[in-house]
Structures are given as structure tokens and as C-alpha cells.
Design a protein around this motif. Structure first.
Motif, PDB file in Angstrom:
ATOM      1  N   PHE A 176       0.844  -1.193   0.000  1.00 19.82           N
ATOM      2  CA  PHE A 176       0.000   0.000   0.000  1.00 19.82           C
ATOM      3  C   PHE A 176       0.879   1.243   0.000  1.00 19.82           C
ATOM      4  CE2 PHE A 176      -2.113  -3.302   2.595  1.00 19.82           C
ATOM      5  CZ  PHE A 176      -3.134  -3.648   1.705  1.00 19.82           C
ATOM      6  N   THR A 177       1.241   1.699  -1.174  1.00 25.40           N
ATOM      7  CA  THR A 177       2.170   2.821  -1.313  1.00 25.40           C
ATOM      8  C   THR A 177       1.555   3.924  -2.167  1.00 25.40           C
ATOM      9  OG1 THR A 177       4.128   1.430  -1.068  1.00 25.40           O
ATOM     10  CG2 THR A 177       4.417   3.522  -2.225  1.00 25.40           C
ATOM     11  N   ALA A 185       2.049  -1.169  -5.213  1.00 31.78           N
ATOM     12  CA  ALA A 185       2.993  -1.931  -4.407  1.00 31.78           C
ATOM     13  C   ALA A 185       4.405  -1.415  -4.651  1.00 31.78           C
ATOM     14  CB  ALA A 185       2.907  -3.414  -4.756  1.00 31.78           C
ATOM     15  N   TYR A 186       5.203  -1.407  -3.581  1.00 36.88           N
ATOM     16  CA  TYR A 186       6.551  -0.849  -3.650  1.00 36.88           C
ATOM     17  C   TYR A 186       7.511  -1.782  -2.930  1.00 36.88           C
ATOM     18  CZ  TYR A 186      10.345   2.537  -2.729  1.00 36.88           C
ATOM     19  OH  TYR A 186      11.557   3.184  -2.642  1.00 36.88           O
ATOM     20  N   VAL A 187       8.638  -2.066  -3.565  1.00 32.37           N
ATOM     21  CA  VAL A 187       9.683  -2.900  -2.991  1.00 32.37           C
ATOM     22  C   VAL A 187      11.013  -2.205  -3.227  1.00 32.37           C
ATOM     23  CG1 VAL A 187      10.899  -5.110  -3.084  1.00 32.37           C
ATOM     24  CG2 VAL A 187       8.416  -5.057  -3.365  1.00 32.37           C
ATOM     25  N   GLU A 206      14.738  -0.418  -6.735  1.00 26.37           N
ATOM     26  CA  GLU A 206      13.372  -0.025  -6.389  1.00 26.37           C
ATOM     27  C   GLU A 206      12.424  -0.502  -7.477  1.00 26.37           C
ATOM     28  OE1 GLU A 206      12.810   4.107  -5.208  1.00 26.37           O
ATOM     29  OE2 GLU A 206      14.975   4.315  -5.035  1.00 26.37           O
ATOM     30  N   LEU A 207      11.309  -1.110  -7.067  1.00 30.82           N
ATOM     31  CA  LEU A 207      10.276  -1.574  -7.980  1.00 30.82           C
ATOM     32  C   LEU A 207       8.938  -1.005  -7.527  1.00 30.82           C
ATOM     33  CD1 LEU A 207      11.290  -5.358  -8.147  1.00 30.82           C
ATOM     34  CD2 LEU A 207      11.958  -3.551  -9.743  1.00 30.82           C
ATOM     35  N   PHE A 208       8.156  -0.509  -8.494  1.00 32.62           N
ATOM     36  CA  PHE A 208       6.837   0.045  -8.164  1.00 32.62           C
ATOM     37  C   PHE A 208       5.829  -0.405  -9.212  1.00 32.62           C
ATOM     38  CE2 PHE A 208       3.509   3.298  -8.523  1.00 32.62           C
ATOM     39  CZ  PHE A 208       3.038   3.309  -7.213  1.00 32.62           C
ATOM     40  N   SER A 209       4.694  -0.934  -8.741  1.00 33.34           N
ATOM     41  CA  SER A 209       3.588  -1.339  -9.616  1.00 33.34           C
ATOM     42  C   SER A 209       2.373  -0.491  -9.286  1.00 33.34           C
ATOM     43  CB  SER A 209       3.268  -2.824  -9.410  1.00 33.34           C
ATOM     44  OG  SER A 209       2.107  -3.199 -10.134  1.00 33.34           O
ATOM     45  N   ILE A 213       5.995  -2.654 -14.519  1.00 40.60           N
ATOM     46  CA  ILE A 213       6.643  -2.279 -13.263  1.00 40.60           C
ATOM     47  C   ILE A 213       7.745  -1.260 -13.523  1.00 40.60           C
ATOM     48  CG2 ILE A 213       7.989  -3.146 -11.310  1.00 40.60           C
ATOM     49  CD1 ILE A 213       6.539  -5.801 -11.625  1.00 40.60           C
ATOM     50  N   ASP A 214       7.704  -0.164 -12.775  1.00 39.66           N
ATOM     51  CA  ASP A 214       8.762   0.840 -12.862  1.00 39.66           C
ATOM     52  C   ASP A 214       9.995   0.330 -12.117  1.00 39.66           C
ATOM     53  OD1 ASP A 214       7.014   2.443 -14.230  1.00 39.66           O
ATOM     54  OD2 ASP A 214       6.513   3.715 -12.517  1.00 39.66           O
ATOM     55  N   VAL A 215      11.155   0.529 -12.725  1.00 39.57           N
ATOM     56  CA  VAL A 215      12.412   0.022 -12.179  1.00 39.57           C
ATOM     57  C   VAL A 215      13.395   1.172 -12.024  1.00 39.57           C
ATOM     58  CG1 VAL A 215      14.349  -1.565 -12.506  1.00 39.57           C
ATOM     59  CG2 VAL A 215      12.060  -2.211 -13.308  1.00 39.57           C
ATOM     60  N   PHE A 216      14.018   1.257 -10.843  1.00 43.35           N
ATOM     61  CA  PHE A 216      15.112   2.202 -10.611  1.00 43.35           C
ATOM     62  C   PHE A 216      16.214   1.433  -9.898  1.00 43.35           C
ATOM     63  CE2 PHE A 216      17.294   5.462  -8.042  1.00 43.35           C
ATOM     64  CZ  PHE A 216      17.690   6.307  -9.071  1.00 43.35           C
ATOM     65  N   TRP A 217      17.370   1.263 -10.559  1.00 43.76           N
ATOM     66  CA  TRP A 217      18.427   0.397 -10.049  1.00 43.76           C
ATOM     67  C   TRP A 217      19.755   1.134 -10.130  1.00 43.76           C
ATOM     68  CZ3 TRP A 217      19.783  -5.104 -12.356  1.00 43.76           C
ATOM     69  CH2 TRP A 217      20.570  -5.799 -11.429  1.00 43.76           C
ATOM     70  N   THR A 218      20.404   1.339  -8.987  1.00 44.59           N
ATOM     71  CA  THR A 218      21.709   1.997  -8.944  1.00 44.59           C
ATOM     72  C   THR A 218      22.760   1.021  -8.437  1.00 44.59           C
ATOM     73  OG1 THR A 218      21.444   2.820  -6.676  1.00 44.59           O
ATOM     74  CG2 THR A 218      20.613   4.209  -8.452  1.00 44.59           C
TER      75      THR A 218
END
Length: 314
Positions: free
Chosen positions: A190-191, A222-224, A243-246, A255-260
Motif C-alpha cells: 500500500f504505497t 505496491a513498492y519494494v 526499487e520496484l513500483f507497480s 513495473i517501474d524500475v530504478f536500479w543503482t
């Protein structure tokens, strides 16, 4: 993109089994800043721990009568700042981290262009409920300092972004799993996420998924986020944040992806070298042209930076 996202999620959970040594989400910025190890027992009785690091990288090159060719003059400058302020008392913790970066490259043929531009602020509260689990609440803000452009050709550019256009704001209650000192997994079904586009020109184009003429788009999903930090050799550290966001309200399968990712090599007390690469996929960022079809759409965004320079801790 669905298969790619599933692969990343699987990779994320596999990473959770790695034996390492981190207890909190704050370690990504602390290890990057080479600051105080907050998991170590504090015998001073201090409730707050503060610190960070500042880095400055400068490169210059010039050519004269050089048969192999190249620009006559090239200059680049990159500044980074990582800082933290963390509170711990009993089962309560409050971790605050800020990550800033700004860089420019200048060449005689292409002129001046940005090489990096980042503002990333995270604040997280946690309550220890035992067995490596923490009830948590997370706030994150991600944006940039100045105008950004893409360059279809060497002589043309297109305005695509600026300060708070876009800005991504995440507010997320959830739960943290921290089985060891190097790995942290925050999960929330729940984000709330808000995409802000304050610029009138970008807003009129419906950039970054906002409705045409609007400045804010609200999302719920949803956020992970997972972080992993490991010193795999003397003075060499690998740090990653995924970071993953649906978005439940629109195309939840995209799914949005942000990876550093950062590899840091400490040469001595003042000099360090860093290799970083970032990957972003956002289905609402449709500013990239397919060269074969001419259709604008989303693409996997990749950024890689290699730098050697001065680092100062405080």
C-alpha cells in the motif's frame, strides 16, 4: 518488460540469501560515504549519528596535431555529496539520508552538456519487532537540479526535464526484513506515489504520465526496495539499490524500475575511484524515438560514470 521485471524481482529475493553484515536501510548511503558504522555498538550513549562525504572529480584533455583525431579540448567536473543523520533509541530508529550529484562535460565540438544531475532524499522510521523484522514508514523524494535535454543529433537538442519536472514522491508504510548486516528488503503493498511536473511546457505535453495541462499525477500500488552492500576486497566496496513500483490504477504489469550500482575503490585517505551505473525503466517516460519505426516510447535508460578524484569525509 514484464519478463525483465520478473527477472529483477527473482534476483532481488536471491540476493536476500547472501551472507553479509548490514542491519538497516541507511547503510547504502553510509557505506558510500564511508561514515560511521551504525550497526556497531555505540558506547558513547549518543542518540544521533551524523556524517557524510563530499567528492570532486575533474578531468581535462587537450590535443594538438594529433593524427588519431579527437576534440582539441575537453573538460569535465563532477561533484557528489552524501550525508546522513540517524537516530536510535531502544526499538525506535529514524534514518535520514541525502544523495546529491551534479556534473558537466565541455568539448570543443559539442559544447557543454550535463553528465550527472541527482537529488535523492530518503527518510525512514523503523520499530524493531524482533527476528530481523521492522515495522517501518518510508518517505522518498527524487528529482534533479537543472534543465535536462536529449540530443537527437549533435547540433539539435530537445528539452525534457528540469527541477521538479519530474519529481517522484513516495510515501510508504511497510515492513523491513534485515537478516544480516549487508542486506535490507523493504516491502509495502500500500504505497502512495506522486509524479510532479511543475514546468508548464512539459505539463502541456502530458510528460511523465500526467494528464495534459496538469502538474501532479497520483498513483497507488505496491513498492519494494532492496539494498545490498559488501566490502568484497580490501578498500573495495559494492553497493546496490533496487526499487520496484507497480501502479494498481494503470497497467500494474508495467513495473517501474530504478536500479543503482556503485563500486568504490579507496586509494588513500583523500583519493578514491568510483564506477557507477544506473538503470531506469518507466513506462510513462515516452521521450525516446525508435530509429526503425520513428515511434516515440519508453526505453530502458542506462547511465555509466567512471571517476577518480578527491573525497573528504565530515
Amino acid at each position: 518488460m514484464k519478463h525483465f521485471s520478473c527477472f529483477l524481482i527473482a534476483l532481488l529475493f536471491i540476493g536476500g540469501t547472501l551472507h553479509a553484515q548490514d542491519q538497516t536501510f541507511k547503510k547504502l548511503r553510509e557505506e558510500s560515504a564511508k561514515g560511521i558504522k551504525n550497526t556497531e555498538k555505540d558506547t558513547t550513549g549518543r542518540l544521533w549519528k551524523k556524517g557524510g562525504s563530499f567528492g570532486l572529480t575533474f578531468n581535462q584533455g587537450s590535443l594538438s596535431n594529433w593524427a588519431a583525431g579527437g576534440d582539441k579540448l575537453s573538460l569535465s567536473l563532477l561533484g557528489t555529496l552524501n550525508a546522513f543523520a540517524n537516530y536510535k533509541k531502544g526499538r525506535h530508529s529514524w534514518d535520514n539520508n541525502i544523495d546529491l550529484a551534479y556534473g558537466y562535460v565541455n568539448t570543443t565540438s559539442l559544447g557543454t552538456r550535463k553528465s550527472d544531475d541527482r537529488i535523492d532524499l530518503t527518510s525512514k522510521y523503523g520499530y524493531d519487532i524482533g527476528r530481523n523484522w521492522y515495522l517501518s514508514g518510508l518517505f522518498n523524494l527524487r528529482t534533479q537540479f537543472t534543465d535536462g535535454y536529449i540530443y537527437p543529433t549533435d547540433s539539435t537538442r530537445e528539452f525534457t526535464s528540469t527541477f521538479f519536472a519530474p519529481a517522484y514522491i513516495v510515501l510508504s508504510p511497510g515492513i523491513d526484513w534485515m537478516p544480516n548486516k549487508d542486506f535490507s528488503l523493504f516491502m509495502s503493498p500500500f504505497t502512495g506515489r506522486w509524479v510532479v511536473v511543475r514546468d508548464e511546457f512539459l505539463s502541456s505535453k502530458g510528460a511523465y504520465g500526467v494528464d495534459t495541462g496538469k502538474h501532479v499525477k497520483s498513483e497507488f500500488g505496491a513498492y519494494v526496495t532492496a539494498t545490498y552492500n559488501k566490502e568484497f576486497a580490501k578498500n573495495m566496496t559494492y553497493k546496490t539499490k533496487l526499487e520496484l513500483f507497480s501502479n494498481y490504477k494503470h497497467n500494474p504489469g508495467n513495473i517501474d524500475v530504478f536500479w543503482t550500482n556503485i563500486i568504490s575503490l579507496k586509494v588513500n585517505r583523500l583519493i578514491s575511484a568510483n564506477i557507477s551505473w544506473d538503470m531506469i525503466y518507466d513506462d510513462d517516460v515516452r521521450v525516446f524515438e525508435n530509429k526503425e519505426t520513428g515511434v516515440m516510447g519508453p526505453r530502458l535508460q542506462i547511465k555509466q560514470v567512471l571517476g577518480v578524484g578527491l573525497t573528504a569525509k565530515f
